[in-house]
Scaffold this motif. Structure first.
Motif, mmCIF file in Angstrom:
data_model
loop_
_atom_site.group_PDB
_atom_site.id
_atom_site.type_symbol
_atom_site.label_atom_id
_atom_site.label_comp_id
_atom_site.label_asym_id
_atom_site.label_seq_id
_atom_site.Cartn_x
_atom_site.Cartn_y
_atom_site.Cartn_z
ATOM 1 N N ARG A 135 -5.236 13.007 -5.554
ATOM 2 C CA ARG A 135 -4.482 13.196 -6.792
ATOM 3 C C ARG A 135 -4.961 12.207 -7.850
ATOM 4 N NH1 ARG A 135 0.145 11.180 -9.496
ATOM 5 N NH2 ARG A 135 1.268 12.814 -10.647
ATOM 6 N N ASN A 136 -5.319 12.718 -9.022
ATOM 7 C CA ASN A 136 -5.619 11.896 -10.202
ATOM 8 C C ASN A 136 -6.579 10.733 -9.912
ATOM 9 O OD1 ASN A 136 -3.879 13.585 -11.510
ATOM 10 N ND2 ASN A 136 -2.263 12.076 -11.842
ATOM 11 N N GLY A 137 -7.668 11.020 -9.209
ATOM 12 C CA GLY A 137 -8.683 10.005 -8.972
ATOM 13 C C GLY A 137 -8.397 9.059 -7.825
ATOM 14 N N TYR A 138 -7.369 9.358 -7.029
ATOM 15 C CA TYR A 138 -7.040 8.535 -5.871
ATOM 16 C C TYR A 138 -7.011 9.390 -4.611
ATOM 17 C CZ TYR A 138 -5.495 4.579 -8.752
ATOM 18 O OH TYR A 138 -5.444 3.520 -9.624
ATOM 19 N N ILE A 139 -7.320 8.768 -3.492
ATOM 20 C CA ILE A 139 -7.076 9.371 -2.197
ATOM 21 C C ILE A 139 -5.873 8.665 -1.590
ATOM 22 C CG2 ILE A 139 -8.785 7.885 -1.059
ATOM 23 C CD1 ILE A 139 -9.227 10.208 0.920
ATOM 24 N N TYR A 140 -4.895 9.450 -1.149
ATOM 25 C CA TYR A 140 -3.659 8.938 -0.561
ATOM 26 C C TYR A 140 -3.689 9.192 0.947
ATOM 27 C CZ TYR A 140 -1.663 8.723 -5.288
ATOM 28 O OH TYR A 140 -1.413 8.419 -6.604
ATOM 29 N N TRP A 141 -3.076 8.296 1.706
ATOM 30 C CA TRP A 141 -2.961 8.529 3.140
ATOM 31 C C TRP A 141 -1.692 7.895 3.696
ATOM 32 C CZ3 TRP A 141 -6.338 5.038 1.006
ATOM 33 C CH2 TRP A 141 -6.263 3.711 1.438
ATOM 34 N N THR A 142 -1.266 8.450 4.837
ATOM 35 C CA THR A 142 -0.081 7.931 5.506
ATOM 36 C C THR A 142 -0.488 6.865 6.510
ATOM 37 O OG1 THR A 142 -0.207 9.645 7.208
ATOM 38 C CG2 THR A 142 1.165 10.104 5.277
ATOM 39 N N ASN A 143 0.310 5.849 6.598
ATOM 40 C CA ASN A 143 0.073 4.741 7.522
ATOM 41 C C ASN A 143 1.227 4.692 8.518
ATOM 42 O OD1 ASN A 143 -1.769 2.333 7.916
ATOM 43 N ND2 ASN A 143 0.218 1.324 7.906
ATOM 44 N N GLU A 144 0.886 4.558 9.783
ATOM 45 C CA GLU A 144 1.923 4.633 10.812
ATOM 46 C C GLU A 144 2.620 3.301 11.050
ATOM 47 O OE1 GLU A 144 2.354 6.714 15.167
ATOM 48 O OE2 GLU A 144 0.556 5.524 14.795
ATOM 49 N N ASP A 145 1.881 2.206 11.046
ATOM 50 C CA ASP A 145 2.476 0.918 11.382
ATOM 51 C C ASP A 145 1.871 -0.184 10.520
ATOM 52 O OD1 ASP A 145 3.919 -1.057 12.609
ATOM 53 O OD2 ASP A 145 2.628 -1.181 14.382
ATOM 54 N N PRO A 146 2.584 -0.675 9.490
ATOM 55 C CA PRO A 146 3.947 -0.280 9.144
ATOM 56 C C PRO A 146 3.989 1.110 8.503
ATOM 57 C CG PRO A 146 3.079 -1.788 7.512
ATOM 58 C CD PRO A 146 2.063 -1.730 8.610
ATOM 59 N N PRO A 147 5.141 1.790 8.623
ATOM 60 C CA PRO A 147 5.233 3.150 8.069
ATOM 61 C C PRO A 147 5.286 3.138 6.550
ATOM 62 C CG PRO A 147 7.346 2.452 8.936
ATOM 63 C CD PRO A 147 6.367 1.380 9.304
ATOM 64 N N GLU A 148 4.187 3.517 5.922
ATOM 65 C CA GLU A 148 4.108 3.488 4.465
ATOM 66 C C GLU A 148 2.984 4.387 3.998
ATOM 67 O OE1 GLU A 148 3.560 -0.692 4.056
ATOM 68 O OE2 GLU A 148 1.372 -0.599 4.267
ATOM 69 N N ILE A 149 2.884 4.584 2.700
ATOM 70 C CA ILE A 149 1.819 5.391 2.107
ATOM 71 C C ILE A 149 0.943 4.467 1.265
ATOM 72 C CG2 ILE A 149 1.293 7.289 0.534
ATOM 73 C CD1 ILE A 149 3.931 8.553 1.380
ATOM 74 N N ARG A 150 -0.361 4.633 1.404
ATOM 75 C CA ARG A 150 -1.316 3.816 0.675
ATOM 76 C C ARG A 150 -2.287 4.713 -0.089
ATOM 77 N NH1 ARG A 150 -2.886 -0.438 5.568
ATOM 78 N NH2 ARG A 150 -0.820 -1.380 5.793
ATOM 79 N N ARG A 151 -3.067 4.097 -0.986
ATOM 80 C CA ARG A 151 -4.069 4.844 -1.726
ATOM 81 C C ARG A 151 -5.215 3.918 -2.099
ATOM 82 N NH1 ARG A 151 -1.624 5.865 -7.874
ATOM 83 N NH2 ARG A 151 -1.796 3.694 -8.613
ATOM 84 N N ALA A 152 -6.347 4.529 -2.498
ATOM 85 C CA ALA A 152 -7.502 3.804 -3.010
ATOM 86 C C ALA A 152 -8.239 4.734 -3.969
ATOM 87 C CB ALA A 152 -8.426 3.366 -1.874
ATOM 88 N N PRO A 153 -8.950 4.206 -4.959
ATOM 89 C CA PRO A 153 -9.719 5.054 -5.880
ATOM 90 C C PRO A 153 -10.770 5.857 -5.126
ATOM 91 C CG PRO A 153 -9.538 2.813 -6.719
ATOM 92 C CD PRO A 153 -9.043 2.773 -5.315
ATOM 93 N N VAL A 154 -11.009 7.093 -5.553
ATOM 94 C CA VAL A 154 -11.976 7.937 -4.855
ATOM 95 C C VAL A 154 -13.380 7.358 -4.914
ATOM 96 C CG1 VAL A 154 -10.657 10.057 -5.154
ATOM 97 C CG2 VAL A 154 -12.276 9.366 -6.918
ATOM 98 N N GLY A 155 -13.655 6.511 -5.901
ATOM 99 C CA GLY A 155 -14.958 5.870 -5.973
ATOM 100 C C GLY A 155 -15.086 4.660 -5.082
ATOM 101 N N GLY A 156 -14.024 4.328 -4.368
ATOM 102 C CA GLY A 156 -14.031 3.160 -3.496
ATOM 103 C C GLY A 156 -13.294 1.998 -4.127
ATOM 104 N N GLY A 157 -12.721 1.168 -3.310
ATOM 105 C CA GLY A 157 -11.979 0.021 -3.807
ATOM 106 C C GLY A 157 -10.932 -0.417 -2.806
ATOM 107 N N ALA A 158 -10.222 -1.463 -3.135
ATOM 108 C CA ALA A 158 -9.232 -2.012 -2.220
ATOM 109 C C ALA A 158 -8.024 -1.088 -2.118
ATOM 110 C CB ALA A 158 -8.794 -3.392 -2.698
ATOM 111 N N PRO A 159 -7.493 -0.882 -0.913
ATOM 112 C CA PRO A 159 -6.274 -0.078 -0.752
ATOM 113 C C PRO A 159 -5.081 -0.778 -1.397
ATOM 114 C CG PRO A 159 -7.423 -0.363 1.342
ATOM 115 C CD PRO A 159 -8.045 -1.321 0.374
ATOM 116 N N GLU A 160 -4.134 0.020 -1.861
ATOM 117 C CA GLU A 160 -2.904 -0.539 -2.389
ATOM 118 C C GLU A 160 -1.709 0.242 -1.865
ATOM 119 O OE1 GLU A 160 -2.672 -0.362 -6.606
ATOM 120 O OE2 GLU A 160 -2.901 1.800 -6.719
ATOM 121 N N LEU A 161 -0.565 -0.429 -1.799
ATOM 122 C CA LEU A 161 0.651 0.192 -1.322
ATOM 123 C C LEU A 161 1.193 1.138 -2.396
ATOM 124 C CD1 LEU A 161 2.931 0.347 0.805
ATOM 125 C CD2 LEU A 161 4.031 -1.557 -0.404
#
Length: 320
Positions: free
Chosen positions: A126-152
């Motif tokens: 979505r909008n230049g980011y890739i989003y993914w689900t994280n199991e432990d801890p249970p949360e959703i994260r994303r990073a720019p599609v061009g690469g970069g540090a993940p963020e909550l």
């Protein structure tokens, strides 16, 4: 520089005899009369890498390329100049660019996008980011599609499982650690408090797949309350689409019809059911894998083959 292969005809009406004409001309220029064999166009010290064409006056006439080569610059002057098995800019086919990774055997080598140990159950763009689900801890994260540090993106006290996106935000199904579950939404990621669209909604502690349209979210439930469920993206009560369709491996939507693949045993196959609700119809007894859709057709992989599938369930292999 040289002459066209069409200018060496013996006379009018001989245009179909390019190879015969070329052989005579090529013999005079030191070539081997064929671009399809190694060393073709030897007078100019290159190989044409073409099929069924001739070397005429030290030039290649490109009609088809030898397997593994491509005429990616659309020029006959250098024949099928690109090795599709090794070219990073033209990997497997012209203009399929691997970016920063290597092309090996006509396939782009994968690159590590995010290096993380916890289990990723679902991803979405979505909008230049890739989003993914994280199991432990249970949360959703994303990073720019061009690469970069993940963020909550969004913390969650529930386990985020199946993730979807649209222009209005991101949506996910949360397990809640039991048979009840929730459907949640984040309209402007990142957000600290998602909107709860429905609670105790999943009918299962294991939603196996989902899809959505402009106004609703659909998912496949299993175990305690199997079947296909739906809820509005605006929130509200959940409704049953069909009692069949539990444990779907693939799930997608085309023109108001849900398509799901089930496994295993007698359930195996592709099914369709109206998104508004109804009885599931079995379209074939073969498909059991993931589904993608484009241009009102389905795509899936079965037994190492890629198939294009009509909405009637007819499968056509398109790649090996």
């Amino acid at each position: 520089l040289g002459i066209s292969p069409w200018s060496v005809d013996a006379g009018p009406g001989d245009d179909a005899a390019v190879a015969d004409d070329a052989a005579a001309t090529d013999g005079a220029t030191g070539g081997d009369a064929s671009c399809s064999s190694p060393g073709g166009c030897t007078a100019c010290s290159r190989t044409c890498n073409t099929v069924g064409e001739a070397c005429v006056a030290d030039e290649c006439a490109v009609a088809a390329c030898t397997s593994g080569f491509g005429n990616c610059n659309a020029a006959a002057a250098d024949g099928c100049e690109t090795n599709l098995l090794t070219s990073s800019a033209h990997c497997g086919s012209c203009d399929r660019n691997c970016g920063a990774t290597a092309c090996v055997g006509g396939v782009c080598e994968p690159a590590v996008f995010v290096d993380q140990d916890p289990y990723i159950a679902s991803i979405a763009l979505r909008n230049g980011y890739i989003y993914w689900t994280n199991e432990d801890p249970p949360e959703i994260r994303r990073a720019p599609v061009g690469g970069g540090a993940p963020e909550l993106v969004c913390p969650s006290t529930d386990t985020p499982w199946v993730l979807m996106t649209d222009s209005a935000g991101i949506y996910w199904l949360a397990l809640n650690g039991g048979p009840a579950g929730s459907v949640l939404k984040c309209t402007s990621p990142p957000c600290t408090s998602p909107t709860v669209l429905a609670t105790s909604a999943l009918g299962s502690d294991s939603p196996t797949n989902s899809t959505s349209d402009a106004s609703r979210i659909y998912w496949s439930a299993s175990l305690t309350s199997p079947g296909l469920r739906t809820v509005s993206k605006a929130g509200g009560s959940t409704t049953i689409v069909a009692n069949e369709g539990d444990g779907a491996r693939g799930m997608t939507l085309i023109q108001g019809v849900l398509y799901v693949t089930l496994c295993c045993g007698v359930k195996t196959g592709l099914y369709s059911v109206p998104a508004a609700g109804g009885t599931a119809t079995k379209l074939n007894e073969i498909m059991s894998g993931r589904l993608a859709t484009f241009d009102n057709a389905l795509y899936t992989a079965e037994n190492n083959l890629l198939y294009r599938v009509t909405t009637a369930g007819v499968m056509t292999a398109i790649d090996t």
